[in-house]
Design a protein around this motif. Sequence first.
Motif, PDB file in Angstrom:
ATOM      1  N   ASP A 274       0.820  -1.215   0.000  1.00 33.53           N
ATOM      2  CA  ASP A 274       0.000   0.000   0.000  1.00 33.53           C
ATOM      3  C   ASP A 274       0.852   1.263   0.000  1.00 33.53           C
ATOM      4  N   GLY A 275       2.037   1.181  -0.561  1.00 30.53           N
ATOM      5  CA  GLY A 275       2.890   2.358  -0.673  1.00 30.53           C
ATOM      6  C   GLY A 275       3.466   2.838   0.633  1.00 30.53           C
ATOM      7  N   SER A 276       3.463   1.999   1.663  1.00 32.61           N
ATOM      8  CA  SER A 276       3.908   2.443   2.984  1.00 32.61           C
ATOM      9  C   SER A 276       5.374   2.156   3.267  1.00 32.61           C
ATOM     10  N   THR A 277       6.104   1.631   2.299  1.00 32.00           N
ATOM     11  CA  THR A 277       7.495   1.257   2.530  1.00 32.00           C
ATOM     12  C   THR A 277       8.381   2.496   2.613  1.00 32.00           C
ATOM     13  N   ASP A 278       9.272   2.504   3.585  1.00 30.38           N
ATOM     14  CA  ASP A 278      10.233   3.592   3.739  1.00 30.38           C
ATOM     15  C   ASP A 278      11.109   3.685   2.482  1.00 30.38           C
ATOM     16  N   PRO A 279      11.436   4.892   2.015  1.00 26.03           N
ATOM     17  CA  PRO A 279      12.222   5.006   0.774  1.00 26.03           C
ATOM     18  C   PRO A 279      13.542   4.247   0.804  1.00 26.03           C
ATOM     19  N   ALA A 280      14.273   4.310   1.916  1.00 27.01           N
ATOM     20  CA  ALA A 280      15.543   3.588   1.981  1.00 27.01           C
ATOM     21  C   ALA A 280      15.314   2.082   1.967  1.00 27.01           C
ATOM     22  N   VAL A 281      14.278   1.634   2.663  1.00 31.55           N
ATOM     23  CA  VAL A 281      13.945   0.204   2.664  1.00 31.55           C
ATOM     24  C   VAL A 281      13.510  -0.223   1.267  1.00 31.55           C
ATOM     25  N   ARG A 282      12.750   0.620   0.603  1.00 36.90           N
ATOM     26  CA  ARG A 282      12.303   0.330  -0.766  1.00 36.90           C
ATOM     27  C   ARG A 282      13.509   0.107  -1.680  1.00 36.90           C
ATOM     28  N   GLU A 283      14.473   1.024  -1.628  1.00 39.27           N
ATOM     29  CA  GLU A 283      15.650   0.887  -2.488  1.00 39.27           C
ATOM     30  C   GLU A 283      16.408  -0.399  -2.186  1.00 39.27           C
ATOM     31  N   HIS A 284      16.494  -0.731  -0.902  1.00 36.35           N
ATOM     32  CA  HIS A 284      17.214  -1.949  -0.527  1.00 36.35           C
ATOM     33  C   HIS A 284      16.484  -3.192  -1.024  1.00 36.35           C
ATOM     34  N   LEU A 285      15.180  -3.229  -0.862  1.00 36.89           N
ATOM     35  CA  LEU A 285      14.415  -4.398  -1.303  1.00 36.89           C
ATOM     36  C   LEU A 285      14.480  -4.569  -2.822  1.00 36.89           C
ATOM     37  N   LEU A 286      14.356  -3.473  -3.545  1.00 37.27           N
ATOM     38  CA  LEU A 286      14.410  -3.567  -5.006  1.00 37.27           C
ATOM     39  C   LEU A 286      15.783  -4.044  -5.464  1.00 37.27           C
ATOM     40  N   ALA A 287      16.826  -3.577  -4.793  1.00 43.08           N
ATOM     41  CA  ALA A 287      18.166  -4.030  -5.172  1.00 43.08           C
ATOM     42  C   ALA A 287      18.363  -5.498  -4.841  1.00 43.08           C
ATOM     43  N   GLU A 288      17.876  -5.939  -3.694  1.00 40.50           N
ATOM     44  CA  GLU A 288      18.029  -7.338  -3.290  1.00 40.50           C
ATOM     45  C   GLU A 288      17.235  -8.275  -4.197  1.00 40.50           C
ATOM     46  N   ALA A 289      16.055  -7.841  -4.619  1.00 43.71           N
ATOM     47  CA  ALA A 289      15.203  -8.716  -5.440  1.00 43.71           C
ATOM     48  C   ALA A 289      15.723  -8.830  -6.863  1.00 43.71           C
ATOM     49  N   GLU A 290      16.459  -7.829  -7.354  1.00 43.44           N
ATOM     50  CA  GLU A 290      17.024  -7.855  -8.705  1.00 43.44           C
ATOM     51  C   GLU A 290      15.969  -8.152  -9.770  1.00 43.44           C
ATOM     52  N   GLY A 291      14.777  -7.584  -9.589  1.00 37.78           N
ATOM     53  CA  GLY A 291      13.733  -7.730 -10.589  1.00 37.78           C
ATOM     54  C   GLY A 291      12.961  -9.033 -10.541  1.00 37.78           C
ATOM     55  N   ASN A 292      13.231  -9.892  -9.550  1.00 41.50           N
ATOM     56  CA  ASN A 292      12.511 -11.165  -9.432  1.00 41.50           C
ATOM     57  C   ASN A 292      11.269 -10.950  -8.564  1.00 41.50           C
TER      58      ASN A 292
END
Length: 1017
Positions: free
Chosen positions: A166-184
């Motif tokens: 629901d768009g509630s993710t912290d911006p720094a956490v968002r960047e970390h999760l997107l980098a860790e997932a690598e598009g998967n």
Amino acid sequence: MTGETTVRTAVRIHGRSAQREAVRALLDGLRARSGHLVVTGEPGLGRTALLQWAADSFRAGPVLRLGPGEDRGAPTTAGELLTTLRKAAGEAPLLVCVDDAHLWDAPARSALSHAAERLHTAGRVALLLSVAGHRAVDPEFARLPVVRLDPLAPSHADALLDEVTDGSTDPAVREHLLAEAEGNPALLLALVRRLTPAELRGLRPLPRPTAEAGTLAAVAGSALTCPSADARDLLLTVAAAVRAADGPDVDTRLVLDALRHLDPASAPTANPLPDVLAGAGDRLRFHSPLLCRAVHATAAPDRRRAAHRALADVLEADGQPLPALLHRSWSPSGPAPVARLADRLAAVAADGTTPASHGLRGTAYARAAELTADAPVRAERYTAAAEQALLAGRPDRARPLLAAARDCAAPAVVRGRAERVRGLAELRDGPVGDAHQSLLLAASLLAEDAPAEAASAALAAADAAWAAGDLSSCLATLSLGPAPVPRDAAGMLGPAAPDAATGADGLPGAVDLAGAVDGAGPCGVPVPTDPPGPRHAADPRQVVAPRHANAPGHATAPGHATVPGYATPGYAAVPSSVLAGGRTGGATPRTDAGARGGPGGTRVCGAVPDPVRDHRVGMRALLEGRLDRAAPSLGQVVERARTDDRPETLLRAASAALLLGNVDAARRAGARALAATRQSGSEALVPQALEYLAYAELRAGRHPQARAHAEEGLRTALRAGQRNTAAHHQAVLALAASIEDEPAAVARHVTAALATARRHGLAQAATLAEWAAARADLGRGRPQDAADRLGLLVLPGPGRGHFAVWRLAVPCFVEAAALAGRPEDTHEVLTDFAGWAAFGADPQAAAQLARCHALLAPPDHADDLYRRALARHDEAGGDFERARTALLYGKWLRRRRRPREARGRLGTALAGFDRCGAGVWAAQARAELRALGAAPQGGGAGTLTGLTPQQLRIARHVAEGATNREVALTLAVSTRTVDYHLRKVFAVLGVRSRLELARMVEHADRTRGDRRAGDRM
């Protein structure tokens, strides 16, 4: 084998537009034929979800799901399978979904493959298979068409994350999760499920590692199984080697030597390879990056450390210190001296004599930061890692590194460097307004301790304002930015940067990452090298003198009238490291003489090179309207590049040459810059170098060459995560396609460019894209539509286009308005354009101005103005613009009943359009020639021989008076197909009505009949 018909609710899929289009084509084709398609991709990418989406989207008939039965070895033949499909289909189309078809046994797979090739015997059947992408496709399916699922683009992964949180993710956490997932997507969802709400909102620290062994194993599933200990060691060693490699593959010899170190009694071999590995020459890689990570993470810790130690031993013996140190850092035994190892890693990463790519240096800095206890030094090393990631074309990796640096207490200079990296990442792939503010903040943080870096940040901020079309902010930023450092001054930079003369940089603050975008700002602004005078005027009676800073209409900034020009990116592809004393990155750098060691590897830089100061003085003088100062300064930048092969110098020279309107010099410097960036390994600079070349080719009227450079630039920009740069390349492609007979291509590129431009505030790219759409309308004979579009771009008002572009669209607007019967709309902008043409910097402007006046002039003056325009074109060169003038002159002559003169001008126009590939404009010339009774030579547009067989059939039916629906029924195609082909027929033949088409078909048939009669005689 079991079968089941299912109907389920719709499945929302993020991205996958190309894959969904392929599936739609398969399903739409069921109206007339059967078909089959294989979907493949690594675990977690959504093969099952795509099949589910296809099943939910299919409404024409039943959906049959097939899977292996309890006895997977049960014999199944193609005939039995086809019989099953006939019964399931009945009279309706049938969709058959087979998920994980690779799990079927060999006989069943063979039957499925043979049935796929004989589906037409079972009725109208679409067979949609999914197979694993972590291994090679089974030979039974190798002959079937395949669509591959790739990792999600960052924007689509971001949208998926927003949906599930629901768009509630912290911006720094968002960047970390997107980098860790690598598009998967499956891994991204698993990571989100692993975190608590407090962790997602940034209220508590994230677990480290976030993507731990259990999460990776769960996503990889059964693909992680391995049959033997030897195979497990091989997979682990490859996975460990990839962590310190430049790409997804590693040297086979390195892996085998490391295996011998692991077990001296063994005789390791890479033959045969496990299914999950692929071999190409002397390189090994995993089919699936996810599986590579899972193999490493789930291995026994002792065995994993042993693999890293073995790799370190081999690499040290081979003289590769940086990857060897990285493997040592991942294989500590006992109480290892962690702090000393971290210092060694940072020092070697900063050492210019050590051959290493930007990506590998970034990995080393990040690992050194992880092992560093001192918070300021840790922040500095994370910042250095982020800079290297950005240079390597991986902004997705840079952002979480910056977030890690922000969590550490650090002095202002380190925070300033981190903010500069953040701003540059946004400038390439984010809202340029945010980039502007980040870079201004960076300049203020760096001003006291690193004035040279502050200057580079300020120039990058000016580039952000330029990209946004904010001239006043651009000029204000240049005026308020730190002054250039004197030749004998020195400024502290941070971890030591290598000298550009040999290549790569190794540290924050002195690398060319900022240089990829800053330093020249409005680099597309041609500047006159001589004062304006009568020799520049297209019509001495009507061309006004250039405006000065206090002239009317200059509300934005002084010198506003002197800044049109789209020739280069809105931000310069020039290293700010030059301002800071650093140099361009490459594979074999060396350390500057002033470097000194330390925990972060800081150094004192030397003098700022003259080209940077000259470029800044020239750009600032240009925006202030002080042309006498701008031209000499920028000319020096161009001249110095003649003997310098460094990428940053060459990119600055290309920028300055375009500012001066010297297109040939810009093309030469841009081509050399492209070669230099490729040789140095600076992936982040390649898209900018190609952008310079593309704009220079457009300015020179070489549209096919511009298109070639922009196509390559678009690919490299997308690979490097530079969506803003990609938007500029899309705009170039739209402009190139606007003169060709490709309305669908224009629309596609315009839509893509505007999607990013509007989201990120890219005023220049948006203006270019809108201009391309309008020029396509004008070329296709729709002046009213073109005038409406262009009016929004060039007429005064808050919606006027980018200050450096809108004047270039004035000639198109005047032509469209004149043809649409709205000449009164042109007076104000034409006066502005006359001032611009008088400067003489744009070689085409004087001829375009004369053409505009000819379009608006009374008959007794128009003839002379057209002739004068053509003479100006002869001086300036450029096939396309000259052909446009000749076309308009030929039309004017034909309407004045001067057919012989008109025929000559129109023939010249046709030859010019054909020469530069301007198909849609050539069609206009052919139509005018036919109106004169002159048949254009050749078998291209304008003759029936230019039509495809299907187009010819449709043209003949329409010429006979059939409606589109009647043609569709006769040819057993859809009316949409007839509409599409008929549009192509009209474009190829240059006709505008069915009556014209009927006359042309009749004329062609009569000519052919006369020719046959003559042959018989």
